[in-house]
Design an enzyme around this catalytic site. Structure first.
Site, PDB file in Angstrom:
ATOM      1  N   LYS A 172      16.891  -9.171  21.632  1.00 26.96           N
ATOM      2  CA  LYS A 172      16.954  -7.926  22.392  1.00 26.96           C
ATOM      3  C   LYS A 172      15.764  -7.612  23.078  1.00 26.96           C
ATOM      4  O   LYS A 172      14.724  -8.063  22.438  1.00 26.96           O
ATOM      5  CB  LYS A 172      17.569  -6.674  21.645  1.00 26.96           C
ATOM      6  CG  LYS A 172      19.124  -6.718  21.325  1.00 26.96           C
ATOM      7  CD  LYS A 172      19.621  -5.439  20.644  1.00 26.96           C
ATOM      8  CE  LYS A 172      20.833  -5.437  20.325  1.00 26.96           C
ATOM      9  NZ  LYS A 172      22.069  -5.171  21.035  1.00 26.96           N
ATOM     10  N   GLU A 206      27.215   3.617  16.179  1.00 31.14           N
ATOM     11  CA  GLU A 206      28.075   3.097  17.195  1.00 31.14           C
ATOM     12  C   GLU A 206      29.055   4.024  17.459  1.00 31.14           C
ATOM     13  O   GLU A 206      29.522   4.721  16.354  1.00 31.14           O
ATOM     14  CB  GLU A 206      28.549   1.691  16.611  1.00 31.14           C
ATOM     15  CG  GLU A 206      27.513   0.619  16.569  1.00 31.14           C
ATOM     16  CD  GLU A 206      27.972  -0.551  16.174  1.00 31.14           C
ATOM     17  OE1 GLU A 206      28.439  -1.471  16.962  1.00 31.14           O
ATOM     18  OE2 GLU A 206      28.300  -0.919  14.803  1.00 31.14           O
ATOM     19  N   ASP A 225      27.245  -6.100   6.961  1.00 31.04           N
ATOM     20  CA  ASP A 225      27.447  -6.338   8.392  1.00 31.04           C
ATOM     21  C   ASP A 225      26.140  -6.283   9.287  1.00 31.04           C
ATOM     22  O   ASP A 225      25.903  -6.665  10.211  1.00 31.04           O
ATOM     23  CB  ASP A 225      28.454  -5.618   9.064  1.00 31.04           C
ATOM     24  CG  ASP A 225      29.033  -5.965  10.489  1.00 31.04           C
ATOM     25  OD1 ASP A 225      29.224  -7.112  10.611  1.00 31.04           O
ATOM     26  OD2 ASP A 225      29.216  -4.919  11.245  1.00 31.04           O
ATOM     27  N   HIS A 230      20.466  -7.006  10.715  1.00 35.14           N
ATOM     28  CA  HIS A 230      19.895  -6.298  11.858  1.00 35.14           C
ATOM     29  C   HIS A 230      18.936  -5.268  11.488  1.00 35.14           C
ATOM     30  O   HIS A 230      17.656  -5.298  11.767  1.00 35.14           O
ATOM     31  CB  HIS A 230      20.882  -5.606  12.788  1.00 35.14           C
ATOM     32  CG  HIS A 230      22.048  -6.509  13.176  1.00 35.14           C
ATOM     33  ND1 HIS A 230      21.664  -7.939  13.628  1.00 35.14           N
ATOM     34  CD2 HIS A 230      23.276  -6.528  13.619  1.00 35.14           C
ATOM     35  CE1 HIS A 230      22.677  -8.465  13.974  1.00 35.14           C
ATOM     36  NE2 HIS A 230      23.880  -7.574  13.997  1.00 35.14           N
ATOM     37  N   LYS A 335      26.588   6.287  20.831  1.00 31.40           N
ATOM     38  CA  LYS A 335      25.981   4.948  20.654  1.00 31.40           C
ATOM     39  C   LYS A 335      24.518   5.020  20.806  1.00 31.40           C
ATOM     40  O   LYS A 335      24.166   5.462  22.067  1.00 31.40           O
ATOM     41  CB  LYS A 335      26.743   3.961  21.544  1.00 31.40           C
ATOM     42  CG  LYS A 335      26.032   2.445  21.334  1.00 31.40           C
ATOM     43  CD  LYS A 335      26.907   1.584  22.197  1.00 31.40           C
ATOM     44  CE  LYS A 335      26.220   0.265  22.345  1.00 31.40           C
ATOM     45  NZ  LYS A 335      26.431  -0.435  21.300  1.00 31.40           N
TER      46      LYS A 335
HETATM   47  C1  BG6 Z   1      27.286  -7.243  14.941  1.00 34.87           C
HETATM   48  C2  BG6 Z   1      28.168  -6.609  13.851  1.00 34.87           C
HETATM   49  O1  BG6 Z   1      26.386  -8.150  14.298  1.00 34.87           O
HETATM   50  O2  BG6 Z   1      26.572  -6.283  15.574  1.00 34.87           O
HETATM   51  C3  BG6 Z   1      29.241  -5.375  14.760  1.00 34.87           C
HETATM   52  O3  BG6 Z   1      29.064  -7.486  13.391  1.00 34.87           O
HETATM   53  C4  BG6 Z   1      28.268  -4.650  15.359  1.00 34.87           C
HETATM   54  O4  BG6 Z   1      29.665  -4.860  13.776  1.00 34.87           O
HETATM   55  C5  BG6 Z   1      27.372  -5.482  16.335  1.00 34.87           C
HETATM   56  O5  BG6 Z   1      29.042  -3.818  16.302  1.00 34.87           O
HETATM   57  C6  BG6 Z   1      26.506  -4.281  17.208  1.00 34.87           C
HETATM   58  O6  BG6 Z   1      25.961  -5.107  18.130  1.00 34.87           O
HETATM   59  P1  BG6 Z   1      25.126  -4.241  19.466  1.00 34.87           P
HETATM   60  O7  BG6 Z   1      24.528  -5.498  19.990  1.00 34.87           O
HETATM   61  O8  BG6 Z   1      26.513  -4.014  20.076  1.00 34.87           O
HETATM   62  O9  BG6 Z   1      24.305  -3.183  18.856  1.00 34.87           O
END
Ligand code: BG6
Length: 474
Positions: A172, A206, A225, A230, A335
């Site tokens: 990103k 989210e 997850d 992340h 979000k």
């Molecule tokens: C993914 C997860 O790695 O990242 C998902 O498995 C999540 O559960 C997603 O929704 C979120 O990614 P972004 O780029 O939409 O923030």
């Protein structure tokens, strides 16, 4: 580029649109070919039609046209394969013919239980030559032990410099901008430490639920997850020391040091410093949505967490005494993904209403970095209010199209640059820290705290900060 799991969501929704964009921008070598691999007995034409439908839905209307698609489709082929059958790999090797000097990228957009088989079969069929690379996505295991097994199986075939572990957050733009902000500006460095920073918040919130991924998610949960990968990667970029060079080894060495310096959360700390939650029925954007345990392919008495909040300490000179609060969840009120650096209050208050400065690094919905400073409101007296010094990145570089994270990362794989990918030791260090928390939840049988879909998460997540006189930046 050979994409295993070619008919799956990741391939059709993310990888092909990203490759289409790279093709359209003239970023792919003219000899680049894309071979989608999956079990369905479909023809090349049928696959291309399916891919075209999905890409059209994904790509902005202005960027999609028939002529560009036609030239992209010339690169795109389909091959039927059962990834568990070694004979199918011999067939694939014959289909590909001698590869010569060509770089081959194997993208494993499949369920992780196929990673080991695929790597082994690539080796035995002679397809893992010195110019080949392998790309894998999380989940890389569900614990330290299983991650080690996957890494060992892949490592037996591909040496580490040819293994690309994707964390799409690192692709990103704002995440990379965080490095630019920290390491290309003198301004923040003297302040970027305990003594000036009160605490740091990292939130990835989210509104979506688990969509059609219930079967995967119910075995995983928010900790595996989102946090293990992340959120910890974001934390590393905020907390790491400046690398000596901007290259794969230096950057990853520094990130690793942070992962190794995370104070373990175990025993009573699991109770005091972590909150896990699960959403119940509620409303998102005016729409009624069901409770997590009524989602498709989710166990009716599932105790999987869809929300996690953590208070994390980093045992280094720079960060001693500075809590990092991490939070992520599904079906929340809005979000947003952002990192907020909360500076300390001024040492002596001259004016009423002086609030501590905050630096907000927003990844989503818009890419933006802003610094909240105190200013005087016009008129009589010294009445202060927070004002924002705003770096709107989309606006500043508006002539440039914003790249999706996968575009950047796929191009890096093709060019063999692994700076923005996770190294084996990083993934394992992250699991090593996460495992005791998961174990603590299991041992104490801490049920996830319920929160209504559309809310800001369980109350306990608010108290985690409030007990220390702080609150989440909403
Ligand atoms: C993914 C997860 O790695 O990242 C998902 O498995 C999540 O559960 C997603 O929704 C979120 O990614 P972004 O780029 O939409 O923030």
């Amino acid at each position: 580029m050979l994409v295993f799991g070619g008919t799956g969501d990741l391939a059709l929704h993310k990888l092909l649109p990203a490759l289409y964009h790279l093709h359209r921008d003239g970023r792919l070598h003219e000899g680049t070919r894309i071979l989608a691999l999956a079990r369905s007995p479909i023809t090349r034409a049928a696959y291309q039609a399916q891919a075209q439908r999905r890409c059209r839905a994904q790509v902005a209307r202005a960027d999609f046209d028939a002529a560009t698609w036609a030239s992209f489709a010339e690169r795109l082929d389909y091959f039927q394969i059962d990834a568990s059958q070694s004979a199918d790999f011999s067939r694939l090797a014959r289909h590909l013919g001698p590869v010569g000097e060509r770089v081959q990228v194997y993208y494993l957009a499949t369920a992780p239980n196929l990673f080991e088989d695929i790597a082994r079969h690539l080796k035995t069929s002679g397809l893992a030559g010195p110019n080949s690379r392998i790309v894998i996505e999380k989940p890389i295991g569900h614990s330290l032990e299983s991650a080690k097994a996957i890494n060992a199986a892949i490592g037996a075939v591909f040496d580490e410099s040819r293994v690309f572990r994707i964390d799409h957050y690192l692709g990103k733009e704002t995440v990379q901008n965080l490095m630019a902000l920290r390491f290309a500006n003198m301004l923040f460095e003297p302040l970027w430490r305990s003594g000036h920073i009160d605490h740091v918040q990292i939130s990835v919130c989210e509104t979506l639920g688990v969509e059609n991924r219930g079967a995967y998610y119910d075995r995983s949960g928010a900790m595996r997850d989102m946090v293990q990968n992340h959120l910890l990667q974001l934390l590393c970029l905020v907390a790491m020391e400046a690398p000596a060079q901007f290259n794969a080894e230096s950057v990853r060495d520094e990130k690793l040091k942070i992962l190794q310096a995370l104070k373990p959360i175990q025993g009573m700390d699991v109770h005091d410093k972590t909150v896990r939650g699960q959403y119940t029925a509620g409303k998102i954007g005016g729409q009624e949505v069901p409770a997590y345990y009524f989602e498709k392919n989710v166990d009716n008495d599932s105790d999987t967490e869809t929300f996690v909040a953590l208070q994390v300490a980093i045992n280094t000179w720079r960060w001693a005494g500075v809590p990092f609060y991490l939070r992520t969840g599904k079906r929340l009120a809005k979000k947003t993904s952002e990192i907020v650096i909360h500076f300390k209050q001024v040492p002596h208050l001259l004016f009423d209403n002086t609030q501590p400065n905050r630096l907000i690094i927003r990844l989503q919905p818009e890419e933006r970095i802003s610094l909240q400073l105190m200013g005087k409101t016009p008129g009589k007296g010294m009445r202060l209010a927070p004002v924002e010094l705003d770096l709107n990145l989309a606006q500043a570089f508006r002539q440039k199209r914003r790249w999706d994270a996968y575009e950047r990362l796929l191009l890096d794989v093709i060019e063999g640059d692994s700076t923005l990918f996770m190294r084996r030791d990083e993934v394992e260090a992250a699991w090593k820290w996460v495992d005791p928390i998961l174990k603590g939840w299991q041992d104490n049988y801490q049920d996830p705290r319920p929160y209504a879909a559309g809310s800001n998460g369980p109350e306990q997540a608010q108290s985690l900060l409030e007990l220390q006189g702080r609150k989440w930046a909403e």
